[in-house]
Each structure stands twice: as C-alpha cells, then as structure tokens.
Design a protein around this motif. Structure first.
Motif, PDB file in Angstrom:
ATOM      1  N   ILE A 166     -15.377 -83.763  74.171  1.00 28.23           N
ATOM      2  CA  ILE A 166     -15.104 -82.357  73.899  1.00 28.23           C
ATOM      3  C   ILE A 166     -13.777 -82.006  74.558  1.00 28.23           C
ATOM      4  CG2 ILE A 166     -15.907 -80.011  74.320  1.00 28.23           C
ATOM      5  CD1 ILE A 166     -17.786 -81.488  72.514  1.00 28.23           C
ATOM      6  N   ARG A 175     -12.919 -81.529  78.374  1.00 27.04           N
ATOM      7  CA  ARG A 175     -14.018 -80.790  78.964  1.00 27.04           C
ATOM      8  C   ARG A 175     -15.132 -81.745  79.383  1.00 27.04           C
ATOM      9  NH1 ARG A 175     -15.661 -75.614  77.392  1.00 27.04           N
ATOM     10  NH2 ARG A 175     -13.485 -75.214  76.903  1.00 27.04           N
ATOM     11  N   ALA A 251     -11.818 -73.282  68.549  1.00 30.06           N
ATOM     12  CA  ALA A 251     -11.322 -73.933  69.759  1.00 30.06           C
ATOM     13  C   ALA A 251     -11.302 -75.444  69.657  1.00 30.06           C
ATOM     14  CB  ALA A 251     -12.158 -73.493  70.966  1.00 30.06           C
ATOM     15  N   PHE A 253     -13.759 -77.459  68.603  1.00 33.53           N
ATOM     16  CA  PHE A 253     -15.048 -78.130  68.825  1.00 33.53           C
ATOM     17  C   PHE A 253     -15.800 -78.299  67.508  1.00 33.53           C
ATOM     18  CE2 PHE A 253     -14.952 -75.371  72.867  1.00 33.53           C
ATOM     19  CZ  PHE A 253     -14.058 -76.217  73.480  1.00 33.53           C
ATOM     20  N   THR A 254     -15.187 -78.978  66.549  1.00 28.10           N
ATOM     21  CA  THR A 254     -15.810 -79.103  65.237  1.00 28.10           C
ATOM     22  C   THR A 254     -16.388 -80.513  65.057  1.00 28.10           C
ATOM     23  OG1 THR A 254     -13.678 -79.751  64.354  1.00 28.10           O
ATOM     24  CG2 THR A 254     -14.264 -77.431  64.172  1.00 28.10           C
ATOM     25  N   GLY A 255     -17.155 -80.664  63.989  1.00 27.51           N
ATOM     26  CA  GLY A 255     -17.557 -81.997  63.538  1.00 27.51           C
ATOM     27  C   GLY A 255     -18.577 -82.709  64.392  1.00 27.51           C
ATOM     28  N   GLU A 256     -19.353 -81.993  65.218  1.00 26.17           N
ATOM     29  CA  GLU A 256     -20.350 -82.653  66.071  1.00 26.17           C
ATOM     30  C   GLU A 256     -21.602 -82.990  65.262  1.00 26.17           C
ATOM     31  OE1 GLU A 256     -20.082 -83.945  68.918  1.00 26.17           O
ATOM     32  OE2 GLU A 256     -18.195 -83.111  69.671  1.00 26.17           O
TER      33      GLU A 256
END
Lengths: 419, 419
Positions: A166, A175, A251, A253-256
């Motif tokens: 992340i 992070r 921000a 934080f995509t595609g998880e």
C-alpha cells in the motif's frame, strides 16, 4: 469573486492559469511531433490553432528542455519560407524504473523513446534486511545504473519505484508492505537523499500491480485502451488501465482484488479477514493445493512457480489437480474484474503467467460462465510476456509519461552541446 | 506513412484533425467562459494562447450555436478597445433525461445550466407491458415534456436514457434487462423514430447505476473527484466516477458488483450463478430477511422499502435483525468497491438510502474492518438525497456534458431571435 485587472497585470490566480495554459500548449506541441502529425513550426501552428509566434516560442522552449530537436532537413513542398523539421529528442532524457521485491531488487534505465540504456538485478532477502538497508542497497544499484546512463550524456528526469504494498502516492511513502515487513517507509525521501536528487527530478512510488499494468499498456504491440493486469505472487493485485489512464482512485489504493471475500467463513488471510481470494490463488495457496511438500520452504516465487510448472508438465496428479483448483478461483477473480471494469484484455503476471497453460483453460471456462454482460464481455485472457520484469518496466514508463505530460520538469539547459 | 502536402491542401486525415482541433478549441473557450475565468474575447485569447482572430471566430460560432451570448455590458478596465462580455447561453438548449424502471417511467427536461424546465413521472408495469409498448409509453411521456420545453423557446440537444440492465452503449441497444424482461431492445432507434429526432439530436442509453453516479457527481455541492454510487433495487449495481469521469470500460459493462460471488455454494442468483452479493442485499433478499410475509407480493420497490423502514422504526425485531444482516453484507459490498476503486465517497441509492439508518452502522463497521489500505481509505458512506430520481437526473446530465464537450452537436442557427 471574479476580480478583474487590465491585461498585463493579472492576479496570482491568473498567472497560475497562464502557466497552466503554457504547459498544456507545450504538451500539445510535443504530442503532435511525437505522433508525427506535425513536423514544422508552421504545420504545428495550423494543427493547434496557435499563432506562429506562440508556436515558435514553445518549440524554442522544448528544444532548450531537450525534448525536441531540429533534424537539420528542410521542408520541401508548400508555400512560404521552408522551416526546419522537428523530431522528438528523447535520447537526452532518461527515466529509471526500480523495483523492490521480497526476493530481489531491480533497476532499469531507459530514454524517452523507450530504449534500454542500462539494467541491473540482484537477489536480495528484503524482509530480512530491514527497510533502511534494503533501500540503501537499492540506491547503490540505482546509482550504478545512473552512472552508466549519465556517462552516455543522458540526463535523469526521475525514478519510478515499484513496491508490493500500500503506497501513499502523494507523500511517496510505503504505508504497509506485508511481504517486505515494511510499515511507513519514506522511500522517496531516502532515495532522494542517497542518490543526491534535486527538485528537478521526479520520484514516483507506486504499487507494483499498477506499474505492471502500465507496462502492459505501453507495450508497442498493445492495441487496447482498457486492460487489467492480475499479478500473482505471495499476494494478488490488480492494476487497471481504463480509457488509456491508470486507475488511481482518490489516493492510489486501487485494485486490491486479493482481498475480495469469496468464501464466507473461509481460511484466515494475512489481512485479518477470512476467505479472501488471495487464500485461494496467492502463491502459498497454490503451493498448498498443488505441491504441499514445498510449504514453508521459503523459496523465491519464481523458483516455486518453476517447480509447480515442472511437476504439472511431468503429469504429477497432485500438481495438476491443485493447479486446476487454482484455475477455478482465478477464473472467479478474473470474472470479478471483468464484471467491474469491463476491460478489453486481462493480462496475467507473476506466477500466473508461468503456470498459465495449467490454469487458463479452467479459468476461461469460469469467466465465460460468470461474465454478466455475456460472451462479448468475456474478454481474452493472456499471459504476460514480461515475466517478473513488468513492474520495473512500468516504473520507467511512469516517468516517461510524467515528462511528456509536464515538459517543464525537464531542466531548461539550452540545446544539446551548449552546456 | 506520413505523406505531406503543402499548406492549404491537406489530406483527408489532416482535414479530420483540423476539425478535431477546432472542436477542442470550441470546448476550451466554452470551459473558460463557463468557469468565469475569461469573459471577453481578448481575455480568452490571453488565457488560451490562441490568436485573437481565432478566438473571435470560435466565439461567433458558439454564439451561432446558442452556447454563448453577449451580455451587453462592456469591459471597463485595461488597455485597448473594450469588448463585449460573454456568458453561457445555456437557456436555449435543453437536455431530456428519461428512465425506464420496472415500476415507473420518468422524464425530466433541463437546460444547460441545470434548471428544470419540465418533469413527469407515471406508475407503469414495464415487464407486463412488453418492450415495444413500454417504449411507446415512454415516448408519449417524453413528447409531452418536449412540447413544454420547446414552447419555452428551448431547443432539444438530446435524450439520456436510464435502463436497469446491460446496455450496448455504442448501438444504444438494451442487451438484457432481467427485471424488465427485456432482451435486445433497440430503444434508441425506437425513441428516435417515435419522437421524430434527427441526426442533430444525441440519444445516449446507459445503465441506471452509471447515470445515478453521474447525478451524484454533478450535485452542486459535490467536492470529490472519485465516487461510487451503489444502488439497491431488485438488482444491485455500482456506478463509478473516477478522476471526474464515468468509468465506462471497453463497452460500458462496468460496476456489476451485484454478481460478485461472496458465498461459495450459496443461494441461486438470477444470473445463473450461486452466492452472488445480490442474493444477500438485493431488495428480495432484504424482504426475505426482514419481512418474509411480503415475499411474492410484487410491490413497487419504494413501497416495499417504506414498509421495511416503518417496521424497523416501530422496533419489529425481525425487521431490525434482517436489516442488520443486510447491513453486514452491504458493508462487504462497500469494502469491495473501496478496495478496488478507492473512492472519496460512497453514495447509497434506491432502497439502501431509504433504510440507511438501519443498515449503515453495521455496514460502516464492516468497511472499517475490511479496508485493506487502512482507516484513511475507509471513506464516508452517505445516503443519496435523490431518492429514486438519481438515474433520470443523470440521464439529463450526460446530455449536458455531451453538448459542452462537443459544441458542434448544437445546430448552427444564428443568434437567438434570428430564426
């Protein structure tokens, strides 16, 4: 609200806007030349609707920033004084891609035209080394590549850093990268300091899945505007290009996709939840299903995948049935990204690509059964040709794109040979 | 490959490109005026970097297309001959939003500035009527609104059609709308014929969830660039705005969150699979969990949701525990869109909005536990203020955006009062 001054004075906002306008015009001129749609100043004026004086000023600036050069030939046909032809001067600007993986470090230096200038890779036990030592080692490796790049007369525009975790993109901080055992690592500021970079250099840190998707999108033979890259290692991540742009969200934080819960009350996942897709198609799950004797042997993902592949090719029943099961759940995962993002292509990376022959038939059947919009939406699924190098390629790509989208990031040093 | 002619001749490709350049310049001028950053021809020239002659031609065209008008006031400060001020002339161009729902038909006419000119809505049993009769009824309703709009001197730019189903956007065909019992309905060509529209009119058909997301994004008080709108009716769909643009994918088949499989071997879903999210949070699932005596009573979704809400407010234990269970699975669904799209805001629409007070606490807890990137990524979740009108609003919005993005779609009829 809309205070107005006479021409030539201008508020701060207005000056800011004029800067934006000029930058946008630089980008337009660069794009026209890059796509070979216009190759002289007068053609540029015709194409962009800008005045010849404006175009001339923009071209001068792009030459000074070493993004364009005059090719020396002359414009033969047409009316009026012939002008010098222009071409992309990508060879004087370099972009570095660097990758931190749990098992290796990699650096790749390219110019704006995508030519590889230098490349290095080393095995490295990142979680064991700790973040500071790992980034120090990465900086040393990048420093060697940078030295080679700069000795050839090329100037560094920036560094794109791929990390499996992340990433807080605006601050350039990692992070949380569970497989590296990293938390809150200020990798950008460390790299800037240890490589003595200044404000003219861009450093972008991003998730490896995002950068892998960018690399697949930027393949010279790519023809689609929308693709999803699904990377399988210890974790599973998706990078999404939609409408020719990397999907970033608010921000980054995509595609998880790895943490979509697909089995209620299923196996515990490293994220703290249960039944995540990763517990079915992450490399550990594949090893558990297809080669349980390898559990806990802690090998490099590429080596583990090679063993799985060899056993499947030899007809090992456990390997075949285990990979078939992985294929089922991979198909579930692909159907989720297809139903949510509607790409034209899904590219499998990491270990998925290595064992593709043994997981794709089942995965494709699942996708066909689950594509809500029907067979047309069940797009092709292919294995990446980049092996484990997609992310480092994407790191270099993102810097090339940054430069071409904001030419002012290149220092204004006069034409080649004058400094 | 790059054949060149002298200036003034030009190949077909070059003429095509010049048309694109002019259209882009029209859009730039329109945007500057719309945002009140430039209000005279000379300011526009300064801002855009275009020559004054070019700007003057563009402004004349936009006035002829009734997108700009001169406000009659004069530019007071500054140097040189004062010019007339320009403003958006949105009042002469209308956009219609129309919605086909299983239980009602709705039409809304607005001008380019978003003012509502006329609005109509009727209860309608769409699956029972059959596609042709339903679209005929919709055309009659739209015809009434259109008459009112045109009597006020406003010209129709186009119609945006919201449908709960899989839409082939390029052809304007509804591929499959299970809750309407529609398959392959050429709604665009039917509406064009029955409303006597010509090639100057745009007709766009899209999934209701996409258009609802657009409506939420275009709220005057919206401050975010990335949002997901989750609509709960019989089906469950997501509309995604990312980087200020509606996520369309390769063919518009995005956001099918309702068919993410969340329970392995779960309840059968209308799509043919098992354990889809829709089998847990679709309106039927909510009724089954919270008010099983209503199963099969076939009421309008809004009426069913009102009954659920009333029972929960009265403290009915079955309603409360059932909605809490819906809240759990809604939280799972929200966490999936948050982990994949990383929005700044999730807006709940349809029946979710009506029962929000009874599902949000549990859903928010689930989201906090499941947001992979941590608490910062666990964005706010709000209930839509649009009730069941978000989709028809979005239908009008999409036409307004089309016009402002391609001013050439407005007929060139001379300034107001001349025809």
């Amino acid at each position: 609200m809309h205070g107005r001054d006479g021409p030539g004075t201008g508020t701060d906002d207005e000056r800011l806007d004029q800067h934006t306008v000029r930058r946008n015009n630089l980008v337009r001129v660069l794009e026209e030349v890059r796509a070979c749609r216009a190759r002289s100043r007068s053609e540029l004026a015709t194409r962009t609707g800008l005045s010849k004086a404006t175009v001339s000023g923009l071209v001068t600036e792009l030459i000074e920033r070493r993004l364009l050069r005059e090719s020396g030939r002359h414009h033969a046909g047409g009316v009026g004084r012939p002008g010098r032809l222009l071409e992309l001067d990508g060879s004087t600007v370099a972009a570095l891609g660097v990758e931190v993986n749990a098992h290796y470090l990699a650096v790749r230096g390219v110019d704006l035209a995508g030519r590889v200038l230098s490349e290095r890779r080393m095995d490295f036990d990142t979680p064991r080394a700790g973040a500071e030592q790992a980034v120090g080692e990465l900086a040393r490796l990048a420093g060697k590549v940078l030295g080679e790049v700069e000795r050839s007369g090329t100037r560094l525009a920036g560094i794109g850093v791929a990390v499996p975790g992340i990433v807080d993109v605006p601050s350039g901080t990692v992070r949380h990268a569970p497989n590296l055992l990293w938390r809150d690592v200020p990798i950008t500021s460390w790299l800037r300091r240890w490589l003595a970079l200044d404000e003219r250099h861009t450093v972008v840190v991003d998730n490896e899945a995002n950068l892998a998707a960018l690399a697949e999108f930027n393949r010279p033979d790519n023809t689609v505007d929308d693709l999803v890259s699904l990377t399988g290692e210890v974790g599973v991540g998706a990078g999404v290009v939609t409408g020719r742009r990397l999907l970033r969200g608010s921000a980054g934080f995509t595609g998880e996709i790895g943490h979509v819960p697909v089995v209620a009350h299923g196996r515990a996942c490293g994220c703290g939840q249960r039944g995540c897709l990763e517990t079915r198609i992450g490399l550990e799950a594949a090893v558990r299903a297809a080669a349980p004797d390898l559990i806990g042997t802690g090998r490099d993902p590429a080596r583990q995948a090679r063993i799985l592949l060899r056993r499947a090719e030899e007809g090992d029943p456990r390997a075949l049935s285990g990979l078939d099961e992985v294929g089922h759940w991979l198909g579930v995962g692909i159907s989720i990204v297809v139903n949510l993002f509607n790409p034209s292509l899904v590219v499998l990376g990491g270990y998925f690509a290595m064992v593709a022959a043994h997981v794709l038939p089942r995965a494709t059947r699942e996708l066909r059964a689950r594509a809500v919009a029907g067979q047309e939406a069940a797009c092709p699924v292919t294995a990446s040709a980049f092996g484990f190098t997609a992310a480092v390629r994407g790191g270099a790509n993102i810097i090339v794109e940054e430069v071409l989208d904001d030419p002012c990031r290149c220092p204004r040093t006069g034409p080649r040979g004058k400094d």
